[in-house]
Design an enzyme around this catalytic site. Structure first.
Site, short mmCIF file in Angstrom:
data_model
loop_
_atom_site.label_atom_id
_atom_site.label_comp_id
_atom_site.label_asym_id
_atom_site.label_seq_id
_atom_site.Cartn_x
_atom_site.Cartn_y
_atom_site.Cartn_z
N CYS A 69 0.75 -32.17 -4.34
CA CYS A 69 -0.45 -32.04 -3.97
C CYS A 69 -1.24 -32.95 -5.28
O CYS A 69 -1.00 -33.54 -6.28
CB CYS A 69 -1.13 -31.03 -4.13
SG CYS A 69 -0.15 -29.15 -3.07
N ASP A 80 5.62 -21.44 -3.09
CA ASP A 80 5.29 -20.77 -4.61
C ASP A 80 4.62 -20.94 -5.88
O ASP A 80 4.04 -20.49 -6.61
CB ASP A 80 6.93 -22.09 -5.51
CG ASP A 80 6.23 -23.50 -5.11
OD1 ASP A 80 5.44 -23.77 -4.20
OD2 ASP A 80 6.44 -24.27 -6.19
N ILE A 90 17.03 -50.52 -0.75
CA ILE A 90 15.78 -51.67 -0.74
C ILE A 90 16.75 -52.83 -0.47
O ILE A 90 17.63 -52.78 -1.47
CB ILE A 90 15.27 -52.16 -1.94
CG1 ILE A 90 13.54 -52.01 -1.31
CG2 ILE A 90 15.90 -52.31 -2.99
CD1 ILE A 90 12.70 -52.09 -0.48
N SER A 142 15.23 -38.39 -5.80
CA SER A 142 15.58 -39.68 -7.21
C SER A 142 16.59 -39.70 -7.90
O SER A 142 16.14 -38.72 -8.31
CB SER A 142 13.91 -40.39 -7.58
OG SER A 142 14.28 -41.12 -8.13
N GLY A 143 17.23 -40.72 -8.16
CA GLY A 143 18.31 -40.92 -9.36
C GLY A 143 17.43 -40.97 -10.95
O GLY A 143 17.69 -41.03 -11.62
#
Length: 644
Positions: free
Chosen positions: A2, A99, A289, A368-369
């Site tokens: 957020c 949460d 990509i 993501s890595g």
């Protein structure tokens, strides 16, 4: 995920908080909320923009107010179920499943002692109506941003710097020392801020404002201590089960009430996460990509796309491919605005395009890595710095001869680039230097003399201060392991300053949440309990992670040459961006203001155009800095458009 904002005893606090919150609308298009309460001789105002991920009902709306506490919160807690169970056993009754409510009740029960118990990414502000105190907190590793500005007894805070700039009417002044730092690194370190007065709350810390004007700060987590504990575990022979810890982290990061997808570059880190996620959620989507063939050829880029396709086919993943073409450069002013500070990594564009495509397909959450290279020594610079120690044992006359020979080689011709020559020149630029200096030069843009020649002479002290800060941070440890010293430096500087920053801003510009399972407190603890000689074995970086990944990935993916999550900058600079570069060098605001020297910039352009040196990354960052500086000094808060 957020956008949060607020004011505490600030003039026109309600109006300012409304402006802050409106500026953050892209971070939370699913809802907005406000909260106000008297405090001392003023008021507190909290604002929130919601991106609904967990508990999509109104019971998850914010600011959340309950029993005299008001919370505005950005992030995700991956151990919320366990905390909820513990609190429920103690008699807490929950209204919903968010949460956010878990965090509020954890604060009520434990106060700041709850912070080290939180496993996730977070930045929040919580106000206690009983005491009149406002506390701000940021997660252990700096995944989520939190900017603040203090004047007298008042304070204003927000998820993004542009919100503070907008809310203060363009009155913030550029900190030129921070821009010097951005030239060195191509990003602004987390310890600095591009505007004077404003600051970033440090990772793993909190700040408490009291009604009487006193401000208290505290630290609940420090990477230096975690690394020392890991060293002690390694010495005791307590080696972690990396595979089990990464699996468990990935599983927790999949928790969501909306669809989740992954980044899939075809490299080890994203392939490992995608394979683990697909095992838990069959048919999961992934995004990758690609580049025009002529651009990839000129850049001598590896063909990552074919590896991504192989992983997707093997694990039943729904793969979406996005091609970056030159017209994406129209995004440059937009990206400069969204990144908040001058960041010269074109990977931000990749992230934005991937997240935009995912969002259009109805995906709000991406894995993501990010972080694996920093924590497990996967970058070329890590191996290169180890090799430099051996290189220094070569007789000096031979080293001088090799350096002269490589210096004469071109990095590119009119038709293609030579990647190996670029790497060789980069290596020789730092291979003879002492440890900290060599490590800095292996990933920064300029040496001290080059940086001094580029900027206004009055900024010489700023150059010295920036270099000293790097040395102080790098040396602030008692590790006896060179590889883990580099990893600790990266985790404290490179990760929060660049990679987590552009990932947050680029993804939130597309109203998408990116989660980073490798940047998890348990994974980090495990990473520093692995000795350096288990991270780099022979010429293999991330060796321990590769060993873990072989349980699920084929060896051709695990042990393939390292890919790049970047862009074909040399192709863009020599073709599509050449007129723009010339304009900035000869008549840009940075040059006309005296911040950058025209003759030094012109030399960069000439040497790059001749193919003798590769300054494409340097020049790309100059463009991003120019766009950012125009916006920052125009008073509008939005970058002005340059003409090609």
């Amino acid at each position: 995920m957020c956008g949060i904002a607020g004011t505490y005893r600030w003039p026109d606090g309600k109006v300012v908080t409304d402006r802050l919150t409106d500026t953050l609308a892209h971070r939370g298009p699913d809802g907005a909320g406000r909260y106000s309460h008297p405090v001392g001789d003023g008021e507190v105002h909290l604002g929130h923009r919601r991106l609904a991920i967990i508990d999509l009902s109104k019971t998850g709306a914010q600011p959340m107010v309950s029993g005299g506490l008001a919370l505005t919160y950005n992030g995700e807690l991956y151990n919320a179920p366990e905390l909820r169970g513990e609190l429920a056993a103690a008699g807490v009754r929950f209204r919903g499943t968010s949460d956010t409510e878990v965090l509020l009740e954890a604060w009520r029960r434990w106060g700041t002692d709850c912070l080290p118990r939180l496993r996730g990414m977070f930045a929040f502000g919580i106000f206690d109506e009983r005491t009149g105190e406002l506390v701000l907190a940021r997660d252990q590793l700096g995944i989520k941003p939190l900017f603040l500005l203090r004047r007298g007894a008042g304070l204003v805070f927000a998820s993004e710097l542009k919100a503070l700039a907008a809310a203060t009417g363009g009155s913030l002044q550029v900190d030129h020392a921070a821009l010097v730092a951005s030239l060195l690194y191509y990003w602004v370190p987390d310890s600095r801020c591009a505007f004077r007065e404003a600051e970033k709350l440090p990772p793993g810390s909190w700040l408490r404002c009291r009604p009487d004007g006193r401000v208290e700060r505290g630290r609940f987590w420090h990477l230096r201590d975690v690394a020392a504990e890991g060293r002690d575990r390694a010495r005791a022979g307590e080696l972690p089960d990396v595979a089990a810890i990464v699996e468990e982290s990935t599983r927790r990061h999949l928790r969501s009430d909306v669809p989740v997808a992954t980044f899939l570059s075809g490299g080890l880190d994203s392939s490992y996460l995608t394979a683990l996620a697909a095992r838990d959620q069959p048919g999961i989507s992934a995004y990758t990509i690609g580049f025009r063939a002529e651009d990839a050829r000129f850049e001598a880029m590896p063909d990552d796309l074919r590896y991504a396709r192989r992983v997707a086919a093997r694990f039943g993943v729904d793969l979406h491919e996005i091609e970056i073409a030159p017209n994406v450069l129209d995004l440059l002013p937009q990206m400069t605005y969204h990144l908040d500070e001058p960041i010269g990594d074109p990977a931000a564009i990749n992230t934005f395009l991937i997240c935009s495509a995912a969002r259009e397909a109805g995906v709000k959450v991406m894995l993501s890595g990010m972080g694996a290279d920093e924590l497990f020594a996967g970058y070329r610079k890590h191996l290169a710095n180890l090799l430099a120690l051996r290189y220094q044992r070569v007789p000096r006359p031979l080293r001088r001869g090799l350096s002269r020979a490589v210096d004469r080689l071109p990095v590119a011709t009119s038709r293609r680039g030579y990647r190996s020559v670029r790497f060789a020149k980069r290596f020789l630029s730092f291979a003879d230097l002492p440890e900290e200096t060599a490590f800095r030069r292996s990933y920064t843009m300029y040496d001290q003399d080059e940086l001094l020649a580029l900027v206004d002479p009055d900024l010489a002290q700023a150059v010295e201060d920036v270099l000293t800060e790097h040395a102080d941070t790098y040396q602030d440890n008692d590790l006896d392991d060179f590889v883990n010293r580099m990893c600790l430096g990266d985790a404290r500087m490179f990760l929060p300053g660049l990679n987590l920053t552009y990932t947050d801003r680029s993804s939130m510009a597309a109203s998408t949440e990116v989660r980073v399972p490798y940047v998890d407190v348990e994974v980090v603890k495990a990473a520093f309990a692995v000795p350096g000689d288990r991270k780099i074995v022979g010429r293999q970086g991330k060796a321990v992670l590769k060993e873990a990944a072989t349980s699920i990935l084929p060896r051709e993916i695990v042990y393939r040459p390292k890919g790049l999550f970047s862009a074909p900058l040399r192709a863009w600079m020599s073709r599509d961006l050449a007129p723009l570069v010339r304009e900035v060098v000869h008549d840009g605001v940075l040059v006309r203001s005296g911040f950058l020297r025209r003759d030094a910039l012109a030399r960069l352009v000439a040497e790059d155009a001749a193919g003798q040196r590769d300054f494409s990354k340097h020049l790309w960052h100059v463009l991003t800095l120019e766009y950012w500086y125009r916006g920052a000094t125009s008073g509008s808060g939005r970058s002005a458009r340059l003409t090609a």
